[in-house]
Write a protein that holds these residues in place. Structure first.
Motif, PDB file in Angstrom:
ATOM      1  N   HIS A 109       0.783  -1.326  -0.187  1.00 58.31           N
ATOM      2  CA  HIS A 109      -0.255  -0.052  -0.061  1.00 58.31           C
ATOM      3  C   HIS A 109       0.854   1.247  -0.255  1.00 58.31           C
ATOM      4  O   HIS A 109       0.325   2.349   0.144  1.00 58.31           O
ATOM      5  CB  HIS A 109      -0.881  -0.070   1.315  1.00 58.31           C
ATOM      6  CG  HIS A 109      -1.837  -0.992   1.211  1.00 58.31           C
ATOM      7  ND1 HIS A 109      -3.081  -1.129   0.162  1.00 58.31           N
ATOM      8  CD2 HIS A 109      -2.254  -2.126   1.882  1.00 58.31           C
ATOM      9  CE1 HIS A 109      -3.735  -2.051   0.341  1.00 58.31           C
ATOM     10  NE2 HIS A 109      -3.273  -2.735   1.465  1.00 58.31           N
ATOM     11  N   ILE A 110       2.172   1.225   0.123  1.00 61.19           N
ATOM     12  CA  ILE A 110       2.960   2.576   0.178  1.00 61.19           C
ATOM     13  C   ILE A 110       3.284   3.190  -1.351  1.00 61.19           C
ATOM     14  O   ILE A 110       3.674   2.372  -2.139  1.00 61.19           O
ATOM     15  CB  ILE A 110       4.469   1.843   0.858  1.00 61.19           C
ATOM     16  CG1 ILE A 110       4.287   1.663   2.342  1.00 61.19           C
ATOM     17  CG2 ILE A 110       5.554   3.099   0.454  1.00 61.19           C
ATOM     18  CD1 ILE A 110       5.517   1.022   3.157  1.00 61.19           C
ATOM     19  N   LYS A 111       2.827   4.483  -1.236  1.00 61.64           N
ATOM     20  CA  LYS A 111       2.916   5.155  -2.465  1.00 61.64           C
ATOM     21  C   LYS A 111       3.828   6.307  -2.246  1.00 61.64           C
ATOM     22  O   LYS A 111       4.637   6.766  -3.348  1.00 61.64           O
ATOM     23  CB  LYS A 111       1.499   5.560  -3.018  1.00 61.64           C
ATOM     24  CG  LYS A 111       0.587   4.321  -3.079  1.00 61.64           C
ATOM     25  CD  LYS A 111      -0.637   4.740  -4.006  1.00 61.64           C
ATOM     26  CE  LYS A 111      -1.730   3.856  -4.148  1.00 61.64           C
ATOM     27  NZ  LYS A 111      -2.371   3.406  -3.128  1.00 61.64           N
ATOM     28  N   GLU A 112       4.131   6.704  -1.232  1.00 56.80           N
ATOM     29  CA  GLU A 112       5.011   7.699  -0.907  1.00 56.80           C
ATOM     30  C   GLU A 112       5.754   7.432   0.262  1.00 56.80           C
ATOM     31  O   GLU A 112       5.369   6.518   1.109  1.00 56.80           O
ATOM     32  CB  GLU A 112       4.426   9.300  -0.924  1.00 56.80           C
ATOM     33  CG  GLU A 112       3.244   9.235  -0.040  1.00 56.80           C
ATOM     34  CD  GLU A 112       2.389  10.462  -0.211  1.00 56.80           C
ATOM     35  OE1 GLU A 112       3.023  11.677  -0.424  1.00 56.80           O
ATOM     36  OE2 GLU A 112       1.107  10.578  -0.242  1.00 56.80           O
ATOM     37  N   TYR A 113       6.851   8.143   0.934  1.00 55.79           N
ATOM     38  CA  TYR A 113       7.461   8.122   1.996  1.00 55.79           C
ATOM     39  C   TYR A 113       6.680   7.617   2.985  1.00 55.79           C
ATOM     40  O   TYR A 113       5.730   8.485   3.662  1.00 55.79           O
ATOM     41  CB  TYR A 113       8.449   9.442   2.165  1.00 55.79           C
ATOM     42  CG  TYR A 113       9.422   9.164   3.240  1.00 55.79           C
ATOM     43  CD1 TYR A 113      10.364   8.038   3.593  1.00 55.79           C
ATOM     44  CD2 TYR A 113       9.393  10.073   4.402  1.00 55.79           C
ATOM     45  CE1 TYR A 113      11.063   7.972   4.702  1.00 55.79           C
ATOM     46  CE2 TYR A 113       9.826   9.980   5.636  1.00 55.79           C
ATOM     47  CZ  TYR A 113      10.738   8.768   5.774  1.00 55.79           C
ATOM     48  OH  TYR A 113      11.942   8.796   6.785  1.00 55.79           O
ATOM     49  N   ARG A 114       7.238   6.890   3.822  1.00 56.34           N
ATOM     50  CA  ARG A 114       6.395   6.215   5.022  1.00 56.34           C
ATOM     51  C   ARG A 114       7.587   5.723   6.026  1.00 56.34           C
ATOM     52  O   ARG A 114       8.652   4.981   5.645  1.00 56.34           O
ATOM     53  CB  ARG A 114       5.452   5.143   4.648  1.00 56.34           C
ATOM     54  CG  ARG A 114       4.194   5.218   3.783  1.00 56.34           C
ATOM     55  CD  ARG A 114       3.379   6.187   4.759  1.00 56.34           C
ATOM     56  NE  ARG A 114       2.199   6.860   4.287  1.00 56.34           N
ATOM     57  CZ  ARG A 114       2.137   8.036   3.675  1.00 56.34           C
ATOM     58  NH1 ARG A 114       3.274   8.809   3.344  1.00 56.34           N
ATOM     59  NH2 ARG A 114       0.788   8.114   3.091  1.00 56.34           N
ATOM     60  N   ILE A 115       7.381   5.973   7.212  1.00 53.95           N
ATOM     61  CA  ILE A 115       8.053   5.371   8.035  1.00 53.95           C
ATOM     62  C   ILE A 115       7.447   4.353   8.877  1.00 53.95           C
ATOM     63  O   ILE A 115       6.294   4.452   9.462  1.00 53.95           O
ATOM     64  CB  ILE A 115       8.449   6.660   9.580  1.00 53.95           C
ATOM     65  CG1 ILE A 115       9.157   7.780   8.641  1.00 53.95           C
ATOM     66  CG2 ILE A 115       9.515   5.936  10.626  1.00 53.95           C
ATOM     67  CD1 ILE A 115       9.269   8.850   9.729  1.00 53.95           C
ATOM     68  N   ASP A 142       9.397   3.947  -0.811  1.00 53.55           N
ATOM     69  CA  ASP A 142      10.324   4.740  -0.230  1.00 53.55           C
ATOM     70  C   ASP A 142      10.175   4.658   1.551  1.00 53.55           C
ATOM     71  O   ASP A 142       9.154   5.403   1.799  1.00 53.55           O
ATOM     72  CB  ASP A 142      10.344   6.140  -0.738  1.00 53.55           C
ATOM     73  CG  ASP A 142      11.144   7.209  -0.121  1.00 53.55           C
ATOM     74  OD1 ASP A 142      12.189   6.952   0.485  1.00 53.55           O
ATOM     75  OD2 ASP A 142      10.859   8.224  -0.155  1.00 53.55           O
ATOM     76  N   ILE A 143      10.723   3.939   2.162  1.00 50.02           N
ATOM     77  CA  ILE A 143      10.719   3.819   3.512  1.00 50.02           C
ATOM     78  C   ILE A 143      11.874   3.976   4.456  1.00 50.02           C
ATOM     79  O   ILE A 143      12.961   3.892   4.119  1.00 50.02           O
ATOM     80  CB  ILE A 143      10.116   2.423   3.950  1.00 50.02           C
ATOM     81  CG1 ILE A 143      11.161   1.489   3.335  1.00 50.02           C
ATOM     82  CG2 ILE A 143       8.618   2.273   3.343  1.00 50.02           C
ATOM     83  CD1 ILE A 143      10.878  -0.002   4.116  1.00 50.02           C
ATOM     84  N   ASP A 144      11.528   4.373   5.654  1.00 51.94           N
ATOM     85  CA  ASP A 144      12.505   4.243   6.775  1.00 51.94           C
ATOM     86  C   ASP A 144      12.091   3.365   7.875  1.00 51.94           C
ATOM     87  O   ASP A 144      10.739   3.496   8.423  1.00 51.94           O
ATOM     88  CB  ASP A 144      13.085   5.399   7.476  1.00 51.94           C
ATOM     89  CG  ASP A 144      14.102   6.041   6.583  1.00 51.94           C
ATOM     90  OD1 ASP A 144      15.007   5.363   6.190  1.00 51.94           O
ATOM     91  OD2 ASP A 144      13.923   7.332   6.327  1.00 51.94           O
ATOM     92  N   VAL A 145      12.628   2.108   8.395  1.00 51.09           N
ATOM     93  CA  VAL A 145      12.337   1.453   9.576  1.00 51.09           C
ATOM     94  C   VAL A 145      12.835   2.018  10.723  1.00 51.09           C
ATOM     95  O   VAL A 145      13.924   2.211  10.921  1.00 51.09           O
ATOM     96  CB  VAL A 145      12.636  -0.045   9.240  1.00 51.09           C
ATOM     97  CG1 VAL A 145      12.246  -0.821  10.449  1.00 51.09           C
ATOM     98  CG2 VAL A 145      11.763  -0.513   7.707  1.00 51.09           C
ATOM     99  N   VAL A 146      12.064   2.033  11.823  1.00 49.70           N
ATOM    100  CA  VAL A 146      12.517   2.556  13.025  1.00 49.70           C
ATOM    101  C   VAL A 146      12.010   1.350  14.195  1.00 49.70           C
ATOM    102  O   VAL A 146      10.835   0.860  13.958  1.00 49.70           O
ATOM    103  CB  VAL A 146      11.790   3.932  13.429  1.00 49.70           C
ATOM    104  CG1 VAL A 146      12.028   4.029  14.639  1.00 49.70           C
ATOM    105  CG2 VAL A 146      12.146   4.976  12.510  1.00 49.70           C
ATOM    106  N   SER A 147      13.087   1.299  15.318  1.00 46.74           N
ATOM    107  CA  SER A 147      12.720   0.452  16.392  1.00 46.74           C
ATOM    108  C   SER A 147      12.206   1.595  17.552  1.00 46.74           C
ATOM    109  O   SER A 147      13.078   2.221  17.843  1.00 46.74           O
ATOM    110  CB  SER A 147      13.796  -0.361  16.543  1.00 46.74           C
ATOM    111  OG  SER A 147      13.371  -1.039  17.954  1.00 46.74           O
ATOM    112  N   ASN A 148      11.137   1.190  17.868  1.00 44.71           N
ATOM    113  CA  ASN A 148      10.794   2.236  19.056  1.00 44.71           C
ATOM    114  C   ASN A 148      10.167   1.320  20.398  1.00 44.71           C
ATOM    115  O   ASN A 148       8.692   1.503  20.154  1.00 44.71           O
ATOM    116  CB  ASN A 148       9.773   3.312  18.485  1.00 44.71           C
ATOM    117  CG  ASN A 148       9.028   4.044  19.644  1.00 44.71           C
ATOM    118  OD1 ASN A 148       7.681   4.539  19.229  1.00 44.71           O
ATOM    119  ND2 ASN A 148       9.882   4.523  20.454  1.00 44.71           N
ATOM    120  N   PRO A 149      10.901   0.818  21.117  1.00 44.15           N
ATOM    121  CA  PRO A 149      10.329  -0.213  22.158  1.00 44.15           C
ATOM    122  C   PRO A 149       9.350   0.521  22.969  1.00 44.15           C
ATOM    123  O   PRO A 149       9.544   1.530  23.236  1.00 44.15           O
ATOM    124  CB  PRO A 149      11.546  -0.808  22.602  1.00 44.15           C
ATOM    125  CG  PRO A 149      12.576   0.010  22.057  1.00 44.15           C
ATOM    126  CD  PRO A 149      12.283   0.749  20.999  1.00 44.15           C
TER     127      PRO A 149
END
Ligand code: UGA
Length: 428
Positions: A109-115, A142-149
């Motif tokens: 479903h990603i069409k533009e920048y997503r985190i 276009d993504i960034d993956v973040v870890s936010n425990p």
């Protein structure tokens, strides 16, 4: 900011409600249509102090909504949090199939920048796999993956989330830092930015350290029993040292719940895969398992034979202030009592419905004091503060023999002994 939270369990629901409370617009996604409908109607599937009010208020304000559609949520939200279960597997590893499934579904479903933010508790290096999965199913994403425990405790989840000690944000690229800071600025807590793997490790290392404190104090409690010392005085004396701290030094029947048992096993397992044998944590697990057995041994020593004994149980939840019975030591103890032929009457302020499914042989009673009726012994197994002021004198009169085993050191030994109870607790 527009945020999506995938998974409306403990972490997802509380996080969503708190994000909405500080002004973000939040869409909570869950694949359970019945749950989504009931949340839309303001029914909260779990008992968590303050949560229902928060959800109702923010739904009414239009900042919090629920859906089953990941597509709609991804389209509307710049940041997508993954807060799905990561259940344990029989070999101690974690089942990451829900995380992987969400990553795949989000990807298309990603069409533009997503985190994409991982909030579920996962082994180190999971974030890297989430990024690979998304790229595989949508190479142009276009993504960034973040870890936010998340560090919330059940029973005080809303407060923990609204007033956190710290926010940990593990990023794979600097581009994600500012949006993450924007989300968390209203919470007025230090924001610690790390790399992805360090953030994931912080969560496992923190939970394991807290479990280690509990097993440590339980081991010291055994020495107190053998030497005549008092574990509470010892814990107070140790805890007054700021480097140690008094929190999580309460001796008892051992830790339970959906987090510690699973996380410690998973941390041992991932450490082994990475080439380190975490013997220290293996010992933490051993001490914890032993703690319930040591408690049962005291009960058996007093009652001699458990068969046909009537045992009253106070508390079934894995700790106070929650209706959660997952990996509850109280439930494991009741199962063992029943297996040995005891007749159990039990009471818990919130957890009886969930507990009954796990211990169909136990009889649930309406009021706490009813567990004393005709009982050979009483066992206090969950640290509900409302058990402190029970009418102990009247309860003692209803019992066949005045044996009281306090598995949580909740009650005052002198007071109970003065009332005529044969009172046994942990390390006192
Ligand atoms: C735990 C952590 O405390 C949270 O920071 C973390 O976010 C959460 O796991 C998670 O990973 O999601 P929780 O499982 O809700 O939170 O419960 P705790 O309050 O930590 O208690 C865990 C168990 O330890 C309970 O069975 C409790 O009775 C026991 N305990 C706790 C003790 O026996 N002694 C203590 O001194 C403290």
């Amino acid at each position: 900011m527009n945020l999506a939270i995938v998974g409306s369990g403990y972490v997802g629901l509380v996080t969503g409600a708190c994000f909405a409370e500080v002004g973000h617009t939040v869409i909570c996604v869950d694949n359970d249509l019945k749950k989504v409908h009931s949340l839309q109607d303001g029914h909260i599937p779990i008992y968590e102090p303050g949560l229902e009010e928060l959800v109702k208020k923010n739904v009414a304000a239009g900042r919090l909504s629920f859906t089953t559609s990941i597509g709609d949520a991804v389209e509307a939200s710049k940041v997508i949090f993954i807060a799905v279960p990561t259940p344990p597997q029989p070999d101690g590893s974690v089942d990451l199939s829900f995380v992987e499934g969400v990553a795949r579904e989000v990807a298309v479903h990603i069409k533009e920048y997503r985190i994409i933010v991982d909030k579920s508790t996962v082994p180190v290096k999971t974030g890297e796999k989430v990024a690979q999965t998304i790229s595989r199913y949508n190479p142009s994403a276009d993504i960034d993956v973040v870890s936010n425990p998340e560090f919330l405790r059940e029973g005080s989840a809303v407060e923990d989330l609204m007033k956190p000690d710290r926010i940990v944000v593990g990023v794979s690229s600097d581009r994600a830092i500012e949006p993450m800071k924007e989300i968390y600025t209203p919470f007025n807590a230090p924001i610690m930015v790390t790399d992805l793997n360090s953030a994931e490790l912080i969560k496992h290392a923190a939970n394991s350290f807290l479990a280690l404190k509990i097993s440590y104090i339980n081991a010291v409690a055994a020495i107190c029993e053998a030497s005549g010392a008092n574990i509470e005085r010892v814990a107070d004396g140790m805890g007054a040292d700021k480097r140690i701290g008094r929190a999580f030094l309460n001796a008892g029947i051992g830790y339970g719940g959906s987090c510690f048992p699973k996380d410690i096993s998973a941390f041992i397992r991932i450490s082994r895969e990475l080439g380190y044998q975490f013997h220290l944590l293996e010992e933490v697990e051993r001490i914890n398992a032993d703690q319930a057995q040591r408690f049962l041994k005291k009960v058996r020593e007093s009652l001699w034979v458990l068969r046909h004994k009537k045992i009253g149980v106070l508390g079934l939840a894995f700790k106070g202030n929650t209706d959660d019975v997952r990996s509850s030591v109280a439930i494991a103890i009741v199962q063992q009592l029943i297996a040995e032929g005891a007749e159990v009457k039990a009471y818990d302020p919130k957890a009886m419905d969930k507990a009954q499914l796990l211990i169909p042989g136990a009889k649930m009673v309406e009021k706490a004091e009813d567990v004393a009726e005709g009982a050979d012994a009483l066992l206090l197994l969950t640290e509900w503060t409302e058990f402190k002021p029970l009418p102990w004198q009247a309860m003692k009169k209803k019992m066949l023999s005045p044996l009281l085993f306090d598995g949580r050191n909740l009650l005052n030994p002198e007071e109970l002994r003065a009332l005529g109870f044969t009172y046994t607790s942990i390390g006192r």
